[in-house]
Design a protein around this motif. Sequence first.
Motif, PDB file in Angstrom:
ATOM      1  N   LEU B 170     -15.485 -58.043 -58.923  1.00  0.00           N
ATOM      2  CA  LEU B 170     -14.683 -58.089 -59.822  1.00  0.00           C
ATOM      3  C   LEU B 170     -13.665 -57.045 -59.653  1.00  0.00           C
ATOM      4  CD1 LEU B 170     -16.360 -59.655 -62.796  1.00  0.00           C
ATOM      5  CD2 LEU B 170     -14.989 -60.715 -61.304  1.00  0.00           C
ATOM      6  N   LEU B 195     -13.279 -64.612 -65.650  1.00  0.00           N
ATOM      7  CA  LEU B 195     -14.650 -65.509 -65.902  1.00  0.00           C
ATOM      8  C   LEU B 195     -14.129 -66.711 -66.737  1.00  0.00           C
ATOM      9  CD1 LEU B 195     -17.199 -62.641 -66.272  1.00  0.00           C
ATOM     10  CD2 LEU B 195     -16.789 -64.058 -64.301  1.00  0.00           C
ATOM     11  N   LEU B 200     -14.042 -68.762 -60.806  1.00  0.00           N
ATOM     12  CA  LEU B 200     -14.977 -67.872 -59.911  1.00  0.00           C
ATOM     13  C   LEU B 200     -16.362 -68.412 -60.212  1.00  0.00           C
ATOM     14  CD1 LEU B 200     -13.602 -64.232 -60.857  1.00  0.00           C
ATOM     15  CD2 LEU B 200     -13.138 -65.642 -59.024  1.00  0.00           C
ATOM     16  N   GLU B 201     -17.422 -68.268 -59.216  1.00  0.00           N
ATOM     17  CA  GLU B 201     -18.780 -68.254 -59.397  1.00  0.00           C
ATOM     18  C   GLU B 201     -19.362 -67.180 -58.816  1.00  0.00           C
ATOM     19  OE1 GLU B 201     -19.340 -72.305 -58.084  1.00  0.00           O
ATOM     20  OE2 GLU B 201     -19.152 -71.712 -55.801  1.00  0.00           O
ATOM     21  N   PRO B 202     -20.711 -66.625 -59.608  1.00  0.00           N
ATOM     22  CA  PRO B 202     -21.567 -65.583 -58.713  1.00  0.00           C
ATOM     23  C   PRO B 202     -22.083 -66.308 -57.731  1.00  0.00           C
ATOM     24  CG  PRO B 202     -22.298 -66.304 -60.999  1.00  0.00           C
ATOM     25  CD  PRO B 202     -21.021 -67.274 -60.777  1.00  0.00           C
ATOM     26  N   THR B 203     -22.081 -65.374 -56.514  1.00  0.00           N
ATOM     27  CA  THR B 203     -22.658 -65.643 -55.355  1.00  0.00           C
ATOM     28  C   THR B 203     -24.366 -65.511 -55.268  1.00  0.00           C
ATOM     29  OG1 THR B 203     -22.763 -63.662 -54.450  1.00  0.00           O
ATOM     30  CG2 THR B 203     -20.890 -65.029 -53.738  1.00  0.00           C
ATOM     31  N   TYR B 218     -18.978 -62.194 -56.480  1.00  0.00           N
ATOM     32  CA  TYR B 218     -18.306 -63.444 -56.663  1.00  0.00           C
ATOM     33  C   TYR B 218     -17.558 -64.078 -55.348  1.00  0.00           C
ATOM     34  CZ  TYR B 218     -19.266 -62.364 -61.581  1.00  0.00           C
ATOM     35  OH  TYR B 218     -20.290 -61.974 -62.710  1.00  0.00           O
ATOM     36  N   GLN B 219     -17.393 -65.364 -55.764  1.00  0.00           N
ATOM     37  CA  GLN B 219     -16.610 -66.316 -54.725  1.00  0.00           C
ATOM     38  C   GLN B 219     -15.736 -67.161 -55.389  1.00  0.00           C
ATOM     39  OE1 GLN B 219     -19.174 -68.338 -52.156  1.00  0.00           O
ATOM     40  NE2 GLN B 219     -20.490 -69.288 -54.004  1.00  0.00           N
TER      41      GLN B 219
END
Lengths: 229, 229
Positions: B170, B195, B200-203, B218-219
């Motif tokens: 981030l 967020l 976004l989503e956490p990898t 994140y990606q």
Amino acid sequence: MPYNKCEMNTNYAGYEQTSVTVDLVIFTVSQDRLQALLVRRASEPFSGQWSIPGGFLHTGETLEQAAQRVMEEKTGVKEAYLEQLFTFGRPERDPRARVITVTYFALIPWKRLPRPESTQISGVDWFPVEDAPRLAFDHSEILDFAVSRLRAKAGYSSIVYGLLPEAFRLSDLQKVYEVIMNHSFDKRNFRKRMLASGLLEPTGQKDLVGAHRPAMLYQFKKHELVFFD
Amino acid sequence: MPYNKCEMNTNYAGYEQTSVTVDLVIFTVSQDRLQALLVRRASEPFSGQWSIPGGFLHTGETLEQAAQRVMEEKTGVKEAYLEQLFTFGRPERDPRARVITVTYFALIPWKRLPRPESTQISGVDWFPVEDAPRLAFDHSEILDFAVSRLRAKAGYSSIVYGLLPEAFRLSDLQKVYEVIMNHSFDKRNFRKRMLASGLLEPTGQKDLVGAHRPAMLYQFKKHELVFFD
DNA sequence: CCAAAAGTGTTATTGATACACCCATGC
DNA sequence: GCATGGGTGTATCAATAACACTTTTGG
């Protein structure tokens, strides 16, 4: 249509020569519809089909000057909001030759069009954008692109100003927004926002037509207007 | 540079023939600066001066393909965010002939550039946009135009995504926004907004470099990204 | 244990939305 | 006096902005 080989050949660097046209989507709002000016093609290709107005770029002319020239030829209006839209260049978009077209869109207040109903240069007419016929070349795609650009920009810029005359009622302004955005707004909130924006000033005049309370007329503070990318 | 009269002549309709080029402003962010790729011209006109990369449109090639070709030639990167910027066509913009240029801008994450420091095709280099030298033709104007378009779009679209690698912290995202907008943001509010956006989503991975607490990576949810006009 | 960046919540302010009635005029 | 559009205010909710300390790691 045959053409001289030399003309369709390469430039000084050895690459393909192309022709450049400037095509315009000219918008106005009338009868509570967003309308675009279309012209009926008199010659091949697509003879007899409707298209958006345009023409070849002349020697020594800027792109913007070409756009203004076409606008004046078709509408009689010299000054209007004019913005470059996009450049289309698919190799097969013109069956004759490689032609890339730089497109513009123009906004003209209905009231500024000289005798819009009567003048009617034959083969030129306004169509509500939702009811436009299938157009020549890739012009339907261009028209759709222009409409969605206009919708998007109405949301975050002062662009609708190009569609209103010098003096107008707040209800006129609201109607233009509603027609473009295809969505209706609450009258009180709309007026509050517009007046709070600081872009409007009362002309001091009143509009006296109709059997009802006269409306205050407003104008734009020209130096405050900002359009964006 | 003399040229064959035929080549500089008119098209089938009797109007001026023009050449069409595609020029690119290629952006990346590195060392906390917004940087653009420039190339040193090897031939006249403006030989030895810096310019933005570009070239003539080839036969049968779309404008977008030409832009992609130039991008790949100069950076080695095939896929990147690419958007048409504007078409410039002042008659005197090229001293040789009438040349109109369709410009694009590209965004490439620094990490995706192949060995950016070492490869250095000679005569190609990155410059922070604020320190760019005076450029050939009207390319300084084009560069400025691209920078202001990018700034504007960063404010209302997801465009910065084009400048970030697959997985990022981030704080990387915030840095990119700050560099582009030239303005710093509050860390907590920034994270909350990003967020909350749902883009976004956490990898699930963590970034472990440095003598400090590891950061979540994140990606972007690709199908959620929308860019506008 | 120190340095470096990561991570986290609450409050105040601002802007957006929803909503209904009286006013001025022409006929 | 009635039909027509013009004009106005308040309460709620959502989004934004301001603000400071604790956590995890490497060295």
